[in-house]
Write an enzyme that holds these catalytic residues in place. Sequence first.
Site, mmCIF file in Angstrom:
data_model
loop_
_atom_site.group_PDB
_atom_site.id
_atom_site.type_symbol
_atom_site.label_atom_id
_atom_site.label_comp_id
_atom_site.label_asym_id
_atom_site.label_seq_id
_atom_site.Cartn_x
_atom_site.Cartn_y
_atom_site.Cartn_z
ATOM 1 C CG HIS A 59 -1.831 -0.945 1.444
ATOM 2 N ND1 HIS A 59 -1.923 -1.985 2.335
ATOM 3 C CD2 HIS A 59 -2.955 -1.403 0.805
ATOM 4 C CE1 HIS A 59 -2.744 -2.882 2.122
ATOM 5 N NE2 HIS A 59 -3.562 -2.543 1.123
ATOM 6 C CD GLN A 83 -14.133 -5.099 -1.089
ATOM 7 O OE1 GLN A 83 -14.291 -3.887 -1.486
ATOM 8 N NE2 GLN A 83 -13.075 -5.629 -1.365
ATOM 9 C CE LYS A 171 -2.372 -9.311 -2.516
ATOM 10 N NZ LYS A 171 -3.525 -9.910 -2.418
HETATM 11 O O1 PAF Z 1 -8.126 -3.869 -2.975
HETATM 12 C C1 PAF Z 1 -8.746 -3.474 -1.903
HETATM 13 O O2 PAF Z 1 -8.244 -3.221 -0.867
HETATM 14 C C2 PAF Z 1 -10.134 -3.309 -1.997
HETATM 15 O O3 PAF Z 1 -10.550 -4.319 -2.840
HETATM 16 C C3 PAF Z 1 -10.427 -1.976 -2.621
HETATM 17 C C4 PAF Z 1 -10.179 -1.551 -3.849
HETATM 18 C C5 PAF Z 1 -9.961 -0.866 -1.511
HETATM 19 C C6 PAF Z 1 -11.940 -1.615 -2.461
HETATM 20 O O4 PAF Z 1 -12.612 -1.845 -1.104
#
Ligand code: PAF
Length: 306
Positions: A59, A83, A171
């Site tokens: 990140h 999600q 990834k």
């Molecule tokens: O890759 C992630 O961490 C998540 O899928 C994202 C893009 C932040 C969406 O919640």
Amino acid sequence: MIEFLFFGFYSFNLPRFSLIVDMEILESSSELSARIHALKEAGKVIGFVPTMGALHQGHLSLAMEAGKQSDVVVVSIFVNPTQFNNPADLERYPRDIQKDADMLSETPCELLFVPTVKEVYPEPDNRVFDFGPLDKVMEGHYRPGHFNGVAQVVSRLFDLVKPDKAFFGEKDFQQLAIVRAMVRQLNVPVEIVSCAIIREEDGLAMSSRNQLLSDAQRKNAPVIARTLSESCNFAQSHNVADTIGFVVESINASPELQVEYFEIVDGNTLQTVNSWDESNYIVGCVAVFAGEIRLIDNVIYRKGIS
Ligand code: PAF
């Protein structure tokens, strides 16, 4: 003649910065919108890194890249419930905002957005996206509804942050394809920038989920990346089906690991290829269970000019 790409390992170390910028932490969407409005008025290029927190060097590398390519870097931390198709996965998703904020303070991140569910979804988001075959395979097949939730939250965050550029790691290879498709469908004026996978020294792709691995699982997890790397050599003298067999058997031979899928696909359409000369862009994508923890990784076998 097929050229196979070299799959090299590298780890990533942040250059040691003293604090680069003062970072402001915002929780409310309206406050964020006001700040964004002012920045836009001032003609600033906004770079955005959406995350779910539990940050790692992967990140941070996205935030660093965003810093190189934009005037103001915005990072969001939001564990998006829409999600997660598995409630237990949502429940155990690691959360540590203070630690995340400390890590981001050493990057060019200027605005950190940490909204509640109500701020992101004042009303339930009932949109159903149609990505055709893109989200029927691999992650989309094994995690039904996952990419609809990703598209919902990313489009909602794009509405709020109004980024000129948004940065995503490779990834999550299929996620990148879905985000690009969503941006095309909704005509969002944002450039999607993809960034290389960042790996631990032993090759394991960095992931927030890695911290959930037991010692034994963590010890065995690098087998995934090592096998993908070895499969590049194997593929030079074997067909696609044999290469799939090689990867699945090699990973499953490790005591802690169980392959959920390994597919060799066209890098644009994500549909399976049956021979190496079927496409100029060929990628192998894998999902592996280490106990309850699900890890994904990928390798590019071929990326040429079509
Ligand atoms: O890759 C992630 O961490 C998540 O899928 C994202 C893009 C932040 C969406 O919640």
